[in-house]
Design an enzyme around this catalytic site. Sequence first.
Site, PDB file in Angstrom:
ATOM      1  CD  GLU A 214      -0.851  -5.367   5.910  1.00 21.35           C
ATOM      2  OE1 GLU A 214      -0.596  -5.863   4.860  1.00 21.35           O
ATOM      3  OE2 GLU A 214      -1.225  -4.448   6.145  1.00 21.35           O
TER       4      GLU A 214
ATOM      5  CG  HIS B 118      -3.338  -3.514   3.326  1.00 25.04           C
ATOM      6  ND1 HIS B 118      -2.437  -2.939   4.229  1.00 25.04           N
ATOM      7  CD2 HIS B 118      -3.966  -2.521   2.604  1.00 25.04           C
ATOM      8  CE1 HIS B 118      -2.441  -1.531   3.927  1.00 25.04           C
ATOM      9  NE2 HIS B 118      -3.458  -1.282   3.013  1.00 25.04           N
TER      10      HIS B 118
ATOM     11  CB  CYS C  57      -1.020  -0.009   1.116  1.00 21.92           C
ATOM     12  SG  CYS C  57      -2.478   1.301   1.083  1.00 21.92           S
TER      13      CYS C  57
END
Lengths: 80, 223
Positions: free
Chosen positions: B198, B196, B85
């Site tokens: 994560e 994302h 990002c």
Amino acid sequence: MKWKVKVIVRLKEGLNDPEGRVIGKALRNLGYAVENLRVPKYFEFELESENPEEEVEEMCRKLLANPLIHSWEYRVEPVS
Amino acid sequence: MVRFAVVVFPGTNCDFETERAIRKAGAEAERVWYKRSLKDFDGVVLPGGFSYADYLRAGAIAARQEIMGEVKEFAREGRPVLGICNGFQILTEAGLLPGALRPNKISRFLCRWVHLRVADNETPFTSLYEPGEVIRMPIAHAEGNYYVDNPSKVRIVFQYSDEEGNVTEAANPNGSVLNIAAVANGRGNVLGTMPHPERASDSFLGSEDGLKVFKSMVEWARR
């Protein structure tokens, strides 16, 4: 010598400017016949330099603009 | 054990989650303030957030900080460099990846889950995915509209797609050229992704599909 510098950074022609589109639409909603509104970025600062134009060009290329998507112009005047 | 640095700039806010995902993938991870050195690490991750409040352009100011000299060294030496990002925005601004990330085509911040098609599973970050696999990850960005002069020369890694993996206009959330969601450099050791991974690294988050990005990276760094 000290200079007053004014820089305008614009999205290149043909690239979509969503912020400009929204502001243009808001103005149209207010009844104005606005078209193709774009939002350039404007910077002004003072610069101590022997080669102001060269340095400002370099600043635009290195940070103020992204050469892939922006064009720029500037004006340099001596601080009176 | 291999060690990854998770670089923290003023305004970074996905560093803890990223550190946790790397650990879950089997490596050591440490959050590193941007004024520290990156020596003693095997790879570097630039996490998501809003470095320097996204002033000027997202990622522009972080990309010009001294630490990026070391990140460029990592890239040049073929070690893994992952930007998520805001990290992706920093990598393009620093010239480590081609292209630029412009404001979203619809003028607002987008925060939602998307489907992605794995376009390239031969990078160090995607080797555990099947070619063409469809995965789910969240996006959360205002400037994710990927632009590049010549998209045919770019190594596309993820593309926004529908659930079946069709890369359609309707599945493109932000206006990116060719629905591009993630790109790598030519060698593949630098990856930038707007979604994302994560935030999709544990079932309690709603998906584990992103964990393979970290597992692939860790496995590759171990060799």
